[in-house]
Enzyme design. Structure first.
Site: not given
Length: 343
Positions: A33, A116, A134
Site C-alpha cells: 500500500e 487511506y 485512494d
C-alpha cells in the site's frame, strides 16, 4: 446492496493477480500500500518482490540501515515513503513486538500511515469493516454519484468518504475495496473510461448524464515551475565526490553530485553557485550533458560538468566514493544518470 453484490461478482472473475494479494502477513499489505501511493502497479511489483526478499518481516526492516532501505527503493520515487516505512518498522519492532497493531488508533500513529492506508490495511489485512479512499475509489465514486464538488477539497473528500462507508458490504470490505481499486485501474481510468464493459454501468449517474469524462472535478493545477541546476562531477584517483542530502525534504538522505540552482548560464554560474551553497570551490571543466526530470510539483534541468576541486570544506555530508561503489549509494534518477555517464 446491489452495487457491492454486482461489483464483488465482477471481482471474483476479473481480480488482478498481485504478489501481495492473499499474502498471510499484514506486513506485505502494508508495504504494498505504501509503494502503490502515486505509483502504478506494474512499476511496484518488481520493487515489492525485491523488498520482501531483502526485508521479509518487520524486524529485518527495522534492523536495516537507512542506506540499504533507500537503495532498495531507488527509482520508485517519493522517498519519504521509504524513510517513513523504515521509521515505522522500528517503532513496531520496539513497541508492538514486531507486529502491526490491530488497534487502529495505534496504527494511525505510525509515520507515513494516513487515513487511506489505515483503511486499506484494516480491511485487506485485518478483515475489518473499514472504508478506504485512494485515487481509484475517488474517481469511481465521483462518477457513480456524479459528484460535482471538487474531489480534492475537504468538502469533496467528506462526501466521497461517506459514499465509501455507505456502500461497504459487511464482512467483505477487503475484497470490496480491492475490487474498486481494480475497477478504477482497468475499467474506469482517468481518461476514456470503458463504460460499456463496466459492471456498474447501469448504476452510474455520470454516464447517465454524459459527464463521466468530467468527473472527478479537480481544482485547477498551478503552472509547474522549471528550475536550472549546475552539478560538479569531481573525480580524483578513481573516486567521485558525493554529497548527502538533508534527511528531511525532497530525496532526503540520498546521495548526489554537488550542485546548486542557477538563474541563467549554468557553465558561467556553476563555481559561484557552489561556493555560495556549500563553500565548495571548483574549477569547471568539460560539459558532461544535461539531465532533465519532472518531480510532482516542479521540473528540473541539471547541467553536469567535469570539475577540479580547488577547496573542499570540512563537511560530514561530503564523501569520496570509489567509482566501482557508486551503485551502493542511493541516488535520485538525475544523479544516477550522471553516475552512469561517468562510469
Amino acid at each position: 446492496m446491489k452495487l457491492s453484490t454486482t461489483l464483488l461478482k465482477w471481482y471474483s472473475k476479473h481480480a488482478r493477480a498481485m504478489p501481495w494479494r492473499g499474502h498471510p502477513d499484514p506486513y506485505a499489505v502494508w508495504v504494498s500500500e505504501i509503494m502503490l501511493q502515486q505509483t502504478r502497479v506494474e512499476t511496484v511489483i518488481p520493487y515489492f518482490e525485491k523488498w520482501m526478499k531483502l526485508f521479509p518481516d518487520i524486524p529485518s526492516l527495522a534492523n536495516a540501515s537507512e542506506r540499504d532501505v533507500l537503495n532498495a527503493w531507488e527509482g520508485l520515487g517519493y522517498y519519504s515513503r521509504a524513510r517513513n516505512l523504515h521509521k515505522a518498522a522500528k517503532i513496531v519492532a520496539s513497541k508492538f513486538n514486531g507486529q502491526l497493531p490491530l488497534d487502529l488508533t495505534d496504527l494511525r500513529t505510525l509515520p507515513g500511515i494516513g487515513r487511506y492506508t489505515v483503511g486499506a490495511i484494516a480491511s485487506i489485512a485485518f478483515k475489518m469493516d473499514e472504508p478506504t479512499l485512494d485515487g481509484n475509489l475517488r474517481r469511481v465514486f465521483s462518477r457513480l454519484y456524479n459528484v460535482t464538488e471538487f474531489a480534492d477539497s475537504p468538502a469533496g473528500e467528506k462526501i466521497l468518504w461517506g459514499l465509501a462507508a455507505q456502500n461497504l458490504p459487511r464482512g467483505k470490505a477487503g475484497d470490496y475495496n480491492q475490487a474498486l481499486m481494480d475497477l478504477g485501474a482497468t475499467i474506469c481510468p482517468p481518461k476514456n473510461p470503458r463504460c460499456l464493459l463496466c459492471p456498474l454501468m447501469k448504476l452510474c449517474k455520470a454516464r447517465e448524464n454524459g459527464t463521466q469524462e468530467l468527473r472527478p472535478v479537480l481544482k485547477p493545477k498551478k503552472k509547474t515551475p522549471h528550475y536550472l541546476h549546475a552539478a560538479a562531477v569531481i573525480i580524483n584517483r578513481g573516486r567521485a565526490l558525493l554529497s548527502q542530502r538533508p534527511a528531511d525534504g525532497l530525496l532526503g538522505g540520498m546521495w548526489e553530485f554537488p550542485n546548486a540552482r542557477v538563474s541563467g548560464n549554468p557553465a558561467a554560474e556553476l563555481a559561484k553557485a557552489l561556493r555560495s551553497a556549500s563553500r565548495l570551490q571548483v574549477k569547471r571543466g568539460a560539459a558532461l550533458g544535461v539531465v532533465q526530470h519532472a518531480y510532482s510539483h516542479f521540473k528540473v534541468a541539471v547541467h553536469a560538468f567535469r570539475c577540479e576541486a580547488v577547496s573542499i570544506p570540512k563537511n560530514k555530508n561530503l564523501k569520496w566514493v570509489k567509482l566501482s561503489e557508486l551503485d551502493d549509494y542511493p541516488m535520485g534518477k538525475v544523479d544516477r544518470q550522471i553516475a552512469l555517464k561517468i562510469k
